[in-house]
Design a protein around this motif. Structure first.
Motif, PDB file in Angstrom:
ATOM      1  N   ARG A 125      31.808  27.109  14.105  1.00 17.33           N
ATOM      2  CA  ARG A 125      31.037  27.766  14.872  1.00 17.33           C
ATOM      3  C   ARG A 125      31.143  27.465  16.510  1.00 17.33           C
ATOM      4  N   LEU A 126      31.522  26.154  16.642  1.00 18.41           N
ATOM      5  CA  LEU A 126      31.805  26.017  18.098  1.00 18.41           C
ATOM      6  C   LEU A 126      33.051  26.519  18.627  1.00 18.41           C
ATOM      7  N   ASN A 127      33.876  26.816  17.749  1.00 18.26           N
ATOM      8  CA  ASN A 127      35.056  27.563  18.288  1.00 18.26           C
ATOM      9  C   ASN A 127      34.669  29.014  18.628  1.00 18.26           C
ATOM     10  N   GLY A 128      33.617  29.577  17.986  1.00 16.97           N
ATOM     11  CA  GLY A 128      33.112  30.675  18.536  1.00 16.97           C
ATOM     12  C   GLY A 128      32.293  30.908  19.637  1.00 16.97           C
ATOM     13  N   LEU A 129      31.477  29.556  20.017  1.00 19.99           N
ATOM     14  CA  LEU A 129      31.014  29.457  21.221  1.00 19.99           C
ATOM     15  C   LEU A 129      31.923  29.424  22.329  1.00 19.99           C
ATOM     16  N   ILE A 130      33.158  28.650  22.211  1.00 24.36           N
ATOM     17  CA  ILE A 130      34.163  28.520  23.275  1.00 24.36           C
ATOM     18  C   ILE A 130      34.711  30.027  23.297  1.00 24.36           C
ATOM     19  N   ALA A 131      34.824  30.823  22.603  1.00 25.67           N
ATOM     20  CA  ALA A 131      35.518  31.972  22.531  1.00 25.67           C
ATOM     21  C   ALA A 131      34.471  32.895  23.235  1.00 25.67           C
ATOM     22  N   ILE A 132      33.323  32.841  22.966  1.00 19.30           N
ATOM     23  CA  ILE A 132      32.248  33.722  23.875  1.00 19.30           C
ATOM     24  C   ILE A 132      32.278  33.400  25.236  1.00 19.30           C
ATOM     25  N   MET A 133      32.139  32.157  25.599  1.00 14.34           N
ATOM     26  CA  MET A 133      32.150  31.714  26.921  1.00 14.34           C
ATOM     27  C   MET A 133      33.662  32.065  27.660  1.00 14.34           C
ATOM     28  N   ALA A 134      34.614  32.091  27.210  1.00 11.51           N
ATOM     29  CA  ALA A 134      36.059  32.537  27.573  1.00 11.51           C
ATOM     30  C   ALA A 134      36.120  34.037  27.961  1.00 11.51           C
ATOM     31  N   HIS A 135      35.339  34.952  26.889  1.00  9.26           N
ATOM     32  CA  HIS A 135      35.347  36.279  27.231  1.00  9.26           C
ATOM     33  C   HIS A 135      34.437  36.467  28.102  1.00  9.26           C
ATOM     34  N   ILE A 136      33.331  35.940  28.465  1.00 10.11           N
ATOM     35  CA  ILE A 136      32.248  36.085  29.478  1.00 10.11           C
ATOM     36  C   ILE A 136      32.968  36.027  30.836  1.00 10.11           C
ATOM     37  N   LYS A 137      33.711  34.877  30.759  1.00  9.05           N
ATOM     38  CA  LYS A 137      34.600  34.413  32.104  1.00  9.05           C
ATOM     39  C   LYS A 137      35.453  35.574  32.503  1.00  9.05           C
ATOM     40  N   ARG A 138      36.049  35.916  31.387  1.00  6.46           N
ATOM     41  CA  ARG A 138      37.270  36.816  31.563  1.00  6.46           C
ATOM     42  C   ARG A 138      36.620  38.377  32.224  1.00  6.46           C
ATOM     43  N   LEU A 139      35.353  38.802  31.702  1.00 11.99           N
ATOM     44  CA  LEU A 139      34.695  39.938  32.306  1.00 11.99           C
ATOM     45  C   LEU A 139      34.146  39.473  33.863  1.00 11.99           C
ATOM     46  N   ALA A 140      33.729  38.133  33.946  1.00 16.04           N
ATOM     47  CA  ALA A 140      33.460  37.838  35.507  1.00 16.04           C
ATOM     48  C   ALA A 140      34.475  37.985  36.407  1.00 16.04           C
ATOM     49  N   SER A 141      35.569  37.446  35.898  1.00 16.75           N
ATOM     50  CA  SER A 141      36.770  37.423  36.787  1.00 16.75           C
ATOM     51  C   SER A 141      37.324  38.814  36.767  1.00 16.75           C
ATOM     52  N   HIS A 142      37.292  39.746  36.002  1.00 18.71           N
ATOM     53  CA  HIS A 142      37.338  41.323  36.311  1.00 18.71           C
ATOM     54  C   HIS A 142      36.678  41.723  37.345  1.00 18.71           C
ATOM     55  N   ALA A 143      35.292  41.490  37.152  1.00 13.55           N
ATOM     56  CA  ALA A 143      34.337  41.825  38.013  1.00 13.55           C
ATOM     57  C   ALA A 143      34.503  41.359  39.567  1.00 13.55           C
ATOM     58  N   LEU A 144      34.832  40.192  39.674  1.00 21.10           N
ATOM     59  CA  LEU A 144      35.337  39.896  40.985  1.00 21.10           C
ATOM     60  C   LEU A 144      36.564  40.371  41.643  1.00 21.10           C
ATOM     61  N   THR A 145      37.539  40.645  40.820  1.00 16.30           N
ATOM     62  CA  THR A 145      38.695  41.082  41.242  1.00 16.30           C
ATOM     63  C   THR A 145      38.382  42.862  41.497  1.00 16.30           C
ATOM     64  N   SER A 146      37.624  43.417  40.765  1.00 13.25           N
ATOM     65  CA  SER A 146      37.315  44.531  41.015  1.00 13.25           C
ATOM     66  C   SER A 146      36.623  44.912  42.320  1.00 13.25           C
ATOM     67  N   SER A 147      35.642  44.020  42.644  1.00 15.23           N
ATOM     68  CA  SER A 147      35.049  44.080  43.752  1.00 15.23           C
ATOM     69  C   SER A 147      35.704  43.769  45.186  1.00 15.23           C
ATOM     70  N   SER A 148      36.722  43.503  45.021  1.00 13.35           N
ATOM     71  CA  SER A 148      37.633  43.038  46.187  1.00 13.35           C
ATOM     72  C   SER A 148      38.723  44.083  46.678  1.00 13.35           C
TER      73      SER A 148
END
Length: 148
Positions: A125-148
């Motif tokens: 389950r903890l591995n799943g939590l780590i994966a969810i956070m990684a996906h959220i960060k990937r989406l946030a990174s994409h949002a950051l690069t898309s806005s520049s």
């Protein structure tokens, strides 16, 4: 530097609530959060965000991101039969509501340790939590690069 200073204010509040809780209370809090997970709004996937599946998680999890005026909102599609994963997703949903991408990217990858979830959830389950956070960060990174 105190790790909680890296967190958006609402996420830091949630972390504090969990830090003050014993093992049984942590599970109860997680289940309470599970019940408060907001549903994915109709039509969100297509015009606003492509769904992001989290294949590393045992539970089927899909993350959606909505960006408005440089602020992010995350929605999750998770079966009701997975209350602990839904609870963690609700913590992230509430704790990151309207946070800019930079704020999301500052969150430590092992944020769940501050919640004490490693005391009540299995390693899988903890591995799943780590994966969810990684996906959220990937989406946030994409949002950051898309806005520049």
């Amino acid at each position: 530097m105190d790790r909680s200073t890296l967190l958006p204010p609402r996420l830091a509040e949630i972390l504090d609530d969990f830090a003050l809780s014993d093992r049984q209370e942590k599970m109860e809090l997680l289940l309470e959060f599970s019940a408060s997970l907001l549903p994915v709004p109709e039509g969100l996937a297509e015009p606003i965000s492509q769904p992001e599946s989290v294949p590393e998680c045992m539970t089927p999890v899909t993350v959606y991101m909505h960006t408005q005026q440089g602020r992010l909102r995350f929605y999750f599609d998770i079966p009701p039969e997975a209350p602990t994963i839904r609870g963690y997703a609700a913590i992230l949903q509430q704790g990151l509501w309207d946070t800019p991408p930079e704020g999301v990217l500052r969150i430590p990858d092992d944020f769940y340790l501050g919640l004490g979830l490693h005391y009540i959830l299995t390693p899988q389950r903890l591995n799943g939590l780590i994966a969810i956070m990684a996906h959220i960060k990937r989406l946030a990174s994409h949002a950051l690069t898309s806005s520049s």
